[in-house]
Scaffold this motif. Structure first.
Motif, PDB file in Angstrom:
ATOM      1  N   TRP A 195       1.397   2.304   7.502  1.00  0.00           N
ATOM      2  CA  TRP A 195       1.976   1.159   7.211  1.00  0.00           C
ATOM      3  C   TRP A 195       2.144   1.037   5.887  1.00  0.00           C
ATOM      4  CZ3 TRP A 195       4.278  -0.158  11.262  1.00  0.00           C
ATOM      5  CH2 TRP A 195       3.866   0.166  12.665  1.00  0.00           C
ATOM      6  N   ARG A 196       1.314   1.265   5.039  1.00  0.00           N
ATOM      7  CA  ARG A 196       1.329   0.910   3.887  1.00  0.00           C
ATOM      8  C   ARG A 196       2.462   1.670   3.127  1.00  0.00           C
ATOM      9  NH1 ARG A 196      -2.732  -1.864   0.511  1.00  0.00           N
ATOM     10  NH2 ARG A 196      -4.068  -2.830   2.215  1.00  0.00           N
ATOM     11  N   VAL A 197       2.889   2.827   3.441  1.00  0.00           N
ATOM     12  CA  VAL A 197       3.908   3.657   2.778  1.00  0.00           C
ATOM     13  C   VAL A 197       4.988   2.741   3.115  1.00  0.00           C
ATOM     14  CG1 VAL A 197       5.219   5.583   3.121  1.00  0.00           C
ATOM     15  CG2 VAL A 197       2.728   5.899   2.964  1.00  0.00           C
ATOM     16  N   ILE A 198       5.105   2.325   4.562  1.00  0.00           N
ATOM     17  CA  ILE A 198       6.596   1.519   5.031  1.00  0.00           C
ATOM     18  C   ILE A 198       6.459   0.218   4.097  1.00  0.00           C
ATOM     19  CG2 ILE A 198       7.320   0.154   6.652  1.00  0.00           C
ATOM     20  CD1 ILE A 198       6.500   2.391   8.736  1.00  0.00           C
ATOM     21  N   LEU A 199       5.403  -0.289   4.070  1.00  0.00           N
ATOM     22  CA  LEU A 199       5.328  -1.616   3.032  1.00  0.00           C
ATOM     23  C   LEU A 199       5.648  -1.240   1.651  1.00  0.00           C
ATOM     24  CD1 LEU A 199       4.767  -4.589   3.462  1.00  0.00           C
ATOM     25  CD2 LEU A 199       2.301  -3.967   3.051  1.00  0.00           C
ATOM     26  N   PRO A 237       7.116  -3.290  -2.454  1.00  0.00           N
ATOM     27  CA  PRO A 237       6.127  -2.485  -3.243  1.00  0.00           C
ATOM     28  C   PRO A 237       4.936  -3.632  -3.481  1.00  0.00           C
ATOM     29  CG  PRO A 237       8.127  -1.838  -4.014  1.00  0.00           C
ATOM     30  CD  PRO A 237       8.499  -3.163  -3.219  1.00  0.00           C
ATOM     31  N   PRO A 238       5.304  -5.002  -4.390  1.00  0.00           N
ATOM     32  CA  PRO A 238       3.909  -5.610  -4.665  1.00  0.00           C
ATOM     33  C   PRO A 238       2.839  -6.078  -3.501  1.00  0.00           C
ATOM     34  CG  PRO A 238       5.994  -6.427  -5.656  1.00  0.00           C
ATOM     35  CD  PRO A 238       6.372  -5.482  -4.768  1.00  0.00           C
ATOM     36  N   LEU A 239       3.433  -6.343  -2.363  1.00  0.00           N
ATOM     37  CA  LEU A 239       2.565  -6.531  -1.131  1.00  0.00           C
ATOM     38  C   LEU A 239       1.624  -5.315  -0.739  1.00  0.00           C
ATOM     39  CD1 LEU A 239       2.046  -9.003   0.552  1.00  0.00           C
ATOM     40  CD2 LEU A 239       3.773  -8.055   2.215  1.00  0.00           C
ATOM     41  N   ALA A 240       2.174  -4.166  -0.943  1.00  0.00           N
ATOM     42  CA  ALA A 240       1.471  -2.980  -0.605  1.00  0.00           C
ATOM     43  C   ALA A 240       0.190  -2.676  -1.418  1.00  0.00           C
ATOM     44  CB  ALA A 240       2.558  -1.682  -0.566  1.00  0.00           C
ATOM     45  N   VAL A 241       0.452  -3.124  -2.616  1.00  0.00           N
ATOM     46  CA  VAL A 241      -0.924  -2.899  -3.447  1.00  0.00           C
ATOM     47  C   VAL A 241      -1.966  -4.400  -3.667  1.00  0.00           C
ATOM     48  CG1 VAL A 241       0.316  -1.167  -4.767  1.00  0.00           C
ATOM     49  CG2 VAL A 241       0.387  -3.417  -5.635  1.00  0.00           C
ATOM     50  N   ALA A 285       3.923   1.611  -6.657  1.00  0.00           N
ATOM     51  CA  ALA A 285       2.902   1.421  -5.652  1.00  0.00           C
ATOM     52  C   ALA A 285       2.761   2.611  -5.142  1.00  0.00           C
ATOM     53  CB  ALA A 285       3.816   0.435  -4.609  1.00  0.00           C
ATOM     54  N   LEU A 286       3.360   3.504  -5.076  1.00  0.00           N
ATOM     55  CA  LEU A 286       3.129   4.994  -4.229  1.00  0.00           C
ATOM     56  C   LEU A 286       1.757   5.636  -5.005  1.00  0.00           C
ATOM     57  CD1 LEU A 286       6.196   6.386  -2.752  1.00  0.00           C
ATOM     58  CD2 LEU A 286       4.283   5.395  -1.481  1.00  0.00           C
ATOM     59  N   VAL A 287       2.048   5.598  -6.350  1.00  0.00           N
ATOM     60  CA  VAL A 287       1.056   6.158  -7.217  1.00  0.00           C
ATOM     61  C   VAL A 287      -0.392   5.379  -7.183  1.00  0.00           C
ATOM     62  CG1 VAL A 287       0.710   6.646  -9.752  1.00  0.00           C
ATOM     63  CG2 VAL A 287       2.754   7.068  -8.715  1.00  0.00           C
ATOM     64  N   ILE A 288      -0.424   4.251  -7.190  1.00  0.00           N
ATOM     65  CA  ILE A 288      -1.524   3.207  -7.215  1.00  0.00           C
ATOM     66  C   ILE A 288      -2.176   3.528  -5.861  1.00  0.00           C
ATOM     67  CG2 ILE A 288      -2.311   0.992  -7.207  1.00  0.00           C
ATOM     68  CD1 ILE A 288      -0.098   0.318  -9.244  1.00  0.00           C
ATOM     69  N   LEU A 289      -1.476   3.735  -4.804  1.00  0.00           N
ATOM     70  CA  LEU A 289      -2.316   3.822  -3.433  1.00  0.00           C
ATOM     71  C   LEU A 289      -2.607   5.060  -3.318  1.00  0.00           C
ATOM     72  CD1 LEU A 289       0.195   1.897  -1.085  1.00  0.00           C
ATOM     73  CD2 LEU A 289      -2.163   1.435  -2.001  1.00  0.00           C
TER      74      LEU A 289
END
Length: 52
Positions: A4-8, A13-17, A43-47
């Motif tokens: 779900w985080r990847v889809i978000l 992207p800002p909502l995912a982090v 966002a992917l790098v931060i997550l």
């Protein structure tokens, strides 16, 4: 990191982090404004960062 985080990350992207702190949200938001792809990558790098 959940699916779900990847889809978000791909959709908004800002909502995912949102759980990673205010600085991460601002950085990803600015990168998303400059271009959608840099925002998604940031966002992917931060997550995926195991230190945070």
């Amino acid at each position: 990191m959940s699916v779900w985080r990847v889809i978000l990350c791909i959709i908004f992207p800002p909502l995912a982090v949102i759980g990673k702190g205010c600085g991460s949200i601002i950085i990803v938001f600015i990168l998303t404004l400059l271009g959608w792809i840099p925002g998604v990558i940031a966002a992917l790098v931060i997550l995926n960062n195991p230190d945070r």
